[in-house]
Design a protein around this motif. Structure first.
Motif, mmCIF file in Angstrom:
data_model
loop_
_atom_site.group_PDB
_atom_site.id
_atom_site.type_symbol
_atom_site.label_atom_id
_atom_site.label_comp_id
_atom_site.label_asym_id
_atom_site.label_seq_id
_atom_site.Cartn_x
_atom_site.Cartn_y
_atom_site.Cartn_z
ATOM 1 N N ASN A 11 0.831 -1.198 0.000
ATOM 2 C CA ASN A 11 0.000 0.000 0.000
ATOM 3 C C ASN A 11 0.873 1.257 0.000
ATOM 4 O O ASN A 11 2.100 1.174 -0.030
ATOM 5 C CB ASN A 11 -0.981 -0.014 1.183
ATOM 6 C CG ASN A 11 -0.271 0.028 2.525
ATOM 7 O OD1 ASN A 11 0.852 0.511 2.650
ATOM 8 N ND2 ASN A 11 -0.932 -0.487 3.559
ATOM 9 N N PHE A 12 0.234 2.413 0.050
ATOM 10 C CA PHE A 12 0.944 3.684 -0.100
ATOM 11 C C PHE A 12 2.063 3.851 0.928
ATOM 12 O O PHE A 12 3.198 4.183 0.570
ATOM 13 C CB PHE A 12 -0.048 4.850 0.014
ATOM 14 C CG PHE A 12 0.535 6.190 -0.336
ATOM 15 C CD1 PHE A 12 0.341 6.726 -1.596
ATOM 16 C CD2 PHE A 12 1.276 6.919 0.579
ATOM 17 C CE1 PHE A 12 0.875 7.970 -1.934
ATOM 18 C CE2 PHE A 12 1.821 8.160 0.259
ATOM 19 C CZ PHE A 12 1.616 8.678 -1.004
ATOM 20 N N THR A 13 1.751 3.637 2.192
ATOM 21 C CA THR A 13 2.763 3.844 3.229
ATOM 22 C C THR A 13 3.888 2.828 3.117
ATOM 23 O O THR A 13 5.057 3.153 3.348
ATOM 24 C CB THR A 13 2.134 3.778 4.636
ATOM 25 O OG1 THR A 13 1.411 2.546 4.777
ATOM 26 C CG2 THR A 13 1.175 4.936 4.862
ATOM 27 N N GLU A 14 3.552 1.599 2.739
ATOM 28 C CA GLU A 14 4.577 0.560 2.594
ATOM 29 C C GLU A 14 5.493 0.847 1.408
ATOM 30 O O GLU A 14 6.715 0.686 1.501
ATOM 31 C CB GLU A 14 3.904 -0.802 2.425
ATOM 32 C CG GLU A 14 3.182 -1.278 3.671
ATOM 33 C CD GLU A 14 2.284 -2.481 3.403
ATOM 34 O OE1 GLU A 14 1.954 -3.202 4.376
ATOM 35 O OE2 GLU A 14 1.892 -2.689 2.234
ATOM 36 N N ILE A 15 4.905 1.300 0.299
ATOM 37 C CA ILE A 15 5.714 1.612 -0.890
ATOM 38 C C ILE A 15 6.639 2.786 -0.609
ATOM 39 O O ILE A 15 7.839 2.746 -0.915
ATOM 40 C CB ILE A 15 4.808 1.936 -2.092
ATOM 41 C CG1 ILE A 15 3.980 0.707 -2.483
ATOM 42 C CG2 ILE A 15 5.652 2.400 -3.289
ATOM 43 C CD1 ILE A 15 2.893 1.016 -3.499
ATOM 44 N N SER A 16 6.095 3.847 -0.027
ATOM 45 C CA SER A 16 6.920 5.029 0.243
ATOM 46 C C SER A 16 8.034 4.700 1.232
ATOM 47 O O SER A 16 9.160 5.194 1.098
ATOM 48 C CB SER A 16 6.050 6.176 0.759
ATOM 49 O OG SER A 16 5.307 5.798 1.900
ATOM 50 N N THR A 17 7.750 3.844 2.203
ATOM 51 C CA THR A 17 8.774 3.423 3.162
ATOM 52 C C THR A 17 9.894 2.662 2.465
ATOM 53 O O THR A 17 11.074 2.818 2.816
ATOM 54 C CB THR A 17 8.153 2.548 4.269
ATOM 55 O OG1 THR A 17 7.165 3.319 4.965
ATOM 56 C CG2 THR A 17 9.208 2.084 5.253
ATOM 57 N N GLU A 18 9.536 1.847 1.476
ATOM 58 C CA GLU A 18 10.541 1.098 0.713
ATOM 59 C C GLU A 18 11.588 2.034 0.112
ATOM 60 O O GLU A 18 12.753 1.687 -0.011
ATOM 61 C CB GLU A 18 9.853 0.310 -0.409
ATOM 62 C CG GLU A 18 9.087 -0.918 0.045
ATOM 63 C CD GLU A 18 9.973 -2.119 0.233
ATOM 64 O OE1 GLU A 18 10.791 -2.416 -0.648
ATOM 65 O OE2 GLU A 18 9.840 -2.774 1.288
ATOM 66 N N TYR A 19 11.157 3.226 -0.275
ATOM 67 C CA TYR A 19 12.055 4.180 -0.908
ATOM 68 C C TYR A 19 12.606 5.211 0.074
ATOM 69 O O TYR A 19 13.260 6.175 -0.337
ATOM 70 C CB TYR A 19 11.331 4.900 -2.046
ATOM 71 C CG TYR A 19 11.111 4.039 -3.264
ATOM 72 C CD1 TYR A 19 12.189 3.535 -3.986
ATOM 73 C CD2 TYR A 19 9.828 3.732 -3.703
ATOM 74 C CE1 TYR A 19 11.995 2.747 -5.114
ATOM 75 C CE2 TYR A 19 9.618 2.954 -4.837
ATOM 76 C CZ TYR A 19 10.711 2.458 -5.536
ATOM 77 O OH TYR A 19 10.513 1.687 -6.652
ATOM 78 N N GLY A 20 12.341 5.034 1.354
ATOM 79 C CA GLY A 20 12.903 5.916 2.359
ATOM 80 C C GLY A 20 12.110 7.178 2.635
ATOM 81 O O GLY A 20 12.640 8.135 3.208
#
Length: 415
Positions: free
Chosen positions: A42-51
């Motif tokens: 999801n959005f928060t997980e994807i953005s976290t992947e990229y820091g």
């Protein structure tokens, strides 16, 4: 009547065929599929992947719809003070906030804007998988949940989101970026909700969908027309949900597009069929990622509304037919939106190869709005509708003009 019956049986046959094909595909190939990891997050997980640190917020509209809003308060590459004017970016038809990050940090608008030191908020309208909830109704059971068109998005969703952001950030105004249907819903809000246009410093409308009589995409016309024909005959709540994430079409596309070769050929051809051809603009990895989030779901009534506007010379409300129109609007024809009420400064950015929102309709809209600062056509002559959220060339093709106006109308700039 015979033509309508034909369409109903045709769509039912097509739906059954898709289920059978998808079921067979799952049995044959599912175990061997290697999914693009980001397509499953999801959005928060994807953005976290990229820091990127992100937040999830919940907004409740006046009519009880529960919307999910994501925020990146400061980009990973922002090394200065964040601008005081927040930025709200809204997705297009059948998309979600994920569309602004599926192309990665080098091209996703959510990343580019937050890296430029803006407080970035990405909204989700009623009916997609992030906003499929209500304070009283169950979308799985209550068909009433799905009886909304783009009118309700403009009248209820956008005002609720704007009020929430302004209250949370203690800001007086925000900057608005609306893509496709979110350009149209912004105009609806300004027409129907007094005072809300004044809460926006500048509205940047990307390929805005309002009057759409010059749509070139035959696939878009056929899909929306089918929904318009089927919509009055639907009773079951789950049938009233159009093209949901987790539905047969989305799951099948997600599965088959995980193969690089198929993603670059068949899946790219499907996007081209829906829109137009721009070779290499959307990367294979982005195609693999976006099919996990698209289509994101909406109501059949929204899809039917889009079919209606293809044949209307004005930007107007949902057409229920003469009898119901008299009950709802007090006239046989739907009410027309007052584009002149869009008093906020507006910038329109468009691509001339867009087969869904045509240049002719954009020029019509320009003539209806009272405060258009500029209409910008992307330099790439092949730039199309899907390039806005997904192209790997967004940084150079789209963002410079967006960044120019965000800077001008932020806390330090003109209001």
């Amino acid at each position: 009547m015979a033509k309508k019956t034909y369409w109903i049986f045709y769509i039912l046959f097509l739906n059954t065929t898709i289920q059978i094909v998808n079921g067979g595909f799952q049995k044959l190939f599912h175990k061997g599929i290697r999914y693009e990891r980001l397509s499953l997050l999801n959005f928060t997980e994807i953005s976290t992947e990229y820091g990127y640190k992100s937040e999830e917020h919940t907004v409740i509209t006046e009519d009880g719809y529960v919307l999910t809003l994501f925020r990146i308060p400061k980009g990973k590459n922002c090394h200065f003070t964040v601008q005081t004017t927040p930025v709200l970016i809204m997705h297009g038809l059948l998309l979600s906030s994920d569309s602004w990050i599926d192309s990665g940090p080098e091209a996703g608008l959510a990343y580019l804007i937050s890296d430029d030191c803006y407080d970035l908020w990405a909204g989700n309208v009623r009916g997609n998988y992030y906003s499929r909830n209500h304070t009283r109704m169950n979308p799985e059971v209550d068909s009433e949940f799905w009886k909304f068109s783009l009118n309700e998005v403009g009248v209820y969703d956008l005002p609720a989101i704007i009020d929430y952001i302004l209250e949370y950030t203690r800001s007086v105004k925000l900057n608005y970026i609306g893509y496709s249907q979110s350009g149209g819903s912004f105009i609806i809000m300004c027409s129907e909700r007094s005072g809300y246009c004044g809460k926006v410093s500048v509205a940047i409308l990307l390929h805005p969908a309002a009057k759409m009589t010059n749509v070139k995409s035959q696939a878009f016309r056929i899909i929306t027309k089918a929904c318009e024909i089927l919509e009055p005959n639907i009773q079951n709540a789950l049938e009233y949900e159009a093209l949901p994430r987790g539905g047969y079409i989305q799951k099948m596309m997600h599965d088959i597009c995980q193969n690089d070769f198929i993603a670059d050929t068949i899946c790219r051809s499907i996007l081209t069929m829906l829109d137009s051809y721009n070779p290499g603009s959307i990367s294979v990895s982005t195609i693999r990622a976006l099919t996990g989030h698209f289509p994101a779901g909406t109501s059949f009534r929204v899809m039917a509304w889009f079919s209606q506007v293809l044949n209307k010379e004005e930007f107007q409300n949902f057409d229920y037919g003469p009898v119901m129109n008299m009950k709802i609007y007090g006239r046989k024809q739907p009410t027309t939106y007052n584009c002149n009420a869009t008093t906020a400064p507006v910038v329109i950015i468009h691509g001339e190869n867009d087969n869904i929102v045509s240049k002719k309709d954009v020029e019509w809209l320009k003539g209806q709005l009272p405060n258009v600062l500029e209409v910008v056509y992307v330099k790439n002559p092949l730039w199309n509708h899907f390039d806005v959220p997904y192209s790997q060339h967004t940084r150079e093709m789209l963002y410079p003009k967006i960044g120019e106006y965000l800077f001008k109308y932020s806390g330090h700039g003109a209001e």
